[in-house]
Design a protein around this motif. Structure first.
Motif, PDB file in Angstrom:
ATOM      1  N   TYR A 129      -6.018   9.267  13.856  1.00 55.88           N
ATOM      2  CA  TYR A 129      -4.754   9.915  13.353  1.00 55.88           C
ATOM      3  C   TYR A 129      -4.087  10.843  14.374  1.00 55.88           C
ATOM      4  N   GLY A 198       4.517   3.234   6.663  1.00 58.97           N
ATOM      5  CA  GLY A 198       5.668   2.903   7.502  1.00 58.97           C
ATOM      6  C   GLY A 198       6.122   4.270   8.141  1.00 58.97           C
ATOM      7  N   GLY A 222      -0.838   7.296  11.816  1.00 59.60           N
ATOM      8  CA  GLY A 222      -1.653   6.651  12.859  1.00 59.60           C
ATOM      9  C   GLY A 222      -1.256   6.963  14.061  1.00 59.60           C
ATOM     10  N   GLU A 225       0.977   4.185  16.042  1.00 63.92           N
ATOM     11  CA  GLU A 225       2.467   4.320  15.399  1.00 63.92           C
ATOM     12  C   GLU A 225       3.370   5.435  15.828  1.00 63.92           C
TER      13      GLU A 225
HETATM   14  C1  VTB Z   1       1.031   5.299   8.881  1.00 63.91           C
HETATM   15  C2  VTB Z   1       1.960   4.344   8.609  1.00 63.91           C
HETATM   16  C3  VTB Z   1       1.238   2.833   8.496  1.00 63.91           C
HETATM   17  O1  VTB Z   1      -0.883   3.884   8.246  1.00 63.91           O
HETATM   18  O2  VTB Z   1       0.819   5.527  10.178  1.00 63.91           O
HETATM   19  C4  VTB Z   1      -0.452   5.211   8.146  1.00 63.91           C
HETATM   20  O3  VTB Z   1       3.061   4.167   9.638  1.00 63.91           O
HETATM   21  C5  VTB Z   1      -1.727   6.297   8.494  1.00 63.91           C
HETATM   22  O4  VTB Z   1      -2.850   5.867   8.089  1.00 63.91           O
HETATM   23  O5  VTB Z   1       2.143   1.902   7.983  1.00 63.91           O
HETATM   24  P1  VTB Z   1      -3.380   5.970   6.240  1.00 63.91           P
HETATM   25  O6  VTB Z   1      -2.903   4.778   5.605  1.00 63.91           O
HETATM   26  O7  VTB Z   1      -4.817   5.976   6.656  1.00 63.91           O
HETATM   27  O8  VTB Z   1      -2.732   7.238   5.978  1.00 63.91           O
HETATM   28  C6  VTB Z   1      -0.224   2.980   7.965  1.00 63.91           C
HETATM   29  O9  VTB Z   1       0.271   3.270   6.393  1.00 63.91           O
HETATM   30  C7  VTB Z   1      -0.638   1.596   7.830  1.00 63.91           C
HETATM   31  O10 VTB Z   1      -0.891   1.165   9.350  1.00 63.91           O
END
Ligand code: VTB
Length: 327
Positions: A129, A198, A222, A225
């Motif tokens: 994260y 997203g 993430g 991301e």
């Molecule tokens: C975010 C979102 C992604 O993961 O980064 C998220 O952008 C973070 O992780 O679409 P969690 O789902 O564990 O909160 C996603 O939801 C999936 O890659």
């Protein structure tokens, strides 16, 4: 004008347009599986389509942000060499389907995303994260600070924008881990847009508040991301700060292997995406900025945003594809 004249400092301009095809193909493939409730299948077809198109580009690319480590992702894994093997050496960050759950449920803002930068220019981030804060272009440095409270950041942004705090809208991922953050933002009087997934789109939406209604992105998502979103903000002039959440010795060790020696480091936009950066995203489902793929009678339409850091050009490409054998 010949190709050589087209090469200004950094990456070849032609690549900007070539990138559009890469995200278009991935988006169309994923869109065929919108609303089918099968996240894995939608992701897989997007990965296959993106990889196939990527291998047509005249680059010597290395995936630095991809589908996962080599042992967990058969394709577009971190370290995979992609491209035709001729052309400039580049780093690639990609997410063929950002928002697999959104796509499976056919909800807004699923995207096919890619960023390309000069070799060594993208942060090699582990899949952990990242705490993130982001605002769009046009603000002086220092308007946001990841170490300040949400209330301070929102008040500072409202001042800089010249609006009341209640006119600010914050985008936050709807997760139990954000309960305190959500309370803190609501206590300021600002609005929140809670998104299911997203956060690449969530961060990018800060770059055009008039269109998207989002002024600031806050919260933890993430790290891969985060790098993709930073690449987009580098191109538009927005500001982002991120800090990896390395809360176990195992994560610290994994990050260290990827060259991260200070686990508490705050990364600014240009620390995550340096040099000349190209970025493209195509809408899979309808969203606040990009329309989703539409399947017409003998044609397909796509909507893509393509960005380049050195010129700060923002291009939107609405394409009508009639050569359907290719898709
Ligand atoms: C975010 C979102 C992604 O993961 O980064 C998220 O952008 C973070 O992780 O679409 P969690 O789902 O564990 O909160 C996603 O939801 C999936 O890659």
């Amino acid at each position: 004008m010949n190709v050589a004249q087209n090469i200004v400092a950094g990456l070849d301009r032609i690549l900007t347009m070539e990138l559009v095809r890469v995200t278009e193909r991935a988006a169309v493939a994923a869109a065929r599986l919108r609303g089918r409730g099968d996240e894995k299948a939608a992701d897989q077809v997007a990965v296959d389509a993106m990889r196939q198109e990527l291998n047509r580009l005249s680059i010597r690319g290395t995936v630095v942000i991809g589908e996962g480590e080599r042992d967990e992702a058969p394709m577009l894994y971190i370290g995979e060499e992609v491209g035709s093997g001729k052309g400039p050496a580049v780093d690639i960050a990609l997410d063929p389907l950002e928002g697999t759950t959104i796509c499976a449920k056919n909800l807004p803002n699923a995207l096919a995303v890619i960023a390309i930068a000069e070799k060594g220019s993208l942060l090699f981030a582990p899949d952990v994260y990242m705490d993130k804060i982001a605002i769009g272009p046009g603000y002086a440095d220092g308007v946001i600070d990841i170490d300040a409270s949400p209330a301070e950041n929102i008040a500072s942004l409202a001042r800089a924008k010249g609006v009341a705090i209640s006119d600010i809208t914050t985008c936050i991922l709807d997760r139990p881990r954000h309960a305190k953050l959500i309370d803190a933002v609501r206590a300021t009087g600002a609005a929140i847009r809670l998104i299911g997934d997203g956060d690449v789109a969530g961060v990018i939406h800060t770059t055009d508040p008039e269109e998207t209604g989002i002024d600031i992105y806050l919260g933890t998502g993430g790290a891969p991301e985060g790098v993709l979103a930073a690449a987009a903000l580098r191109c538009t002039g927005g500001q982002m700060q991120g800090r990896l959440i390395l809360d176990t010795p195992e994560k610290v060790a994994r990050a260290a292997k990827m060259g991260i020696s200070n686990p508490k480091r705050v990364y600014r936009t240009e620390d995550m995406a340096r040099g000349d950066v190209l970025f493209a995203a195509t809408g899979v489902t309808d969203g606040n900025m990009l329309a989703g793929v539409k399947f017409g009678h003998n044609y397909i339409t796509t909507h893509t945003i393509v960005l380049r850091s050195s010129s700060r050009t923002v291009r939107e490409i609405k394409a009508r594809h009639q050569d359907l054998d290719k898709f």
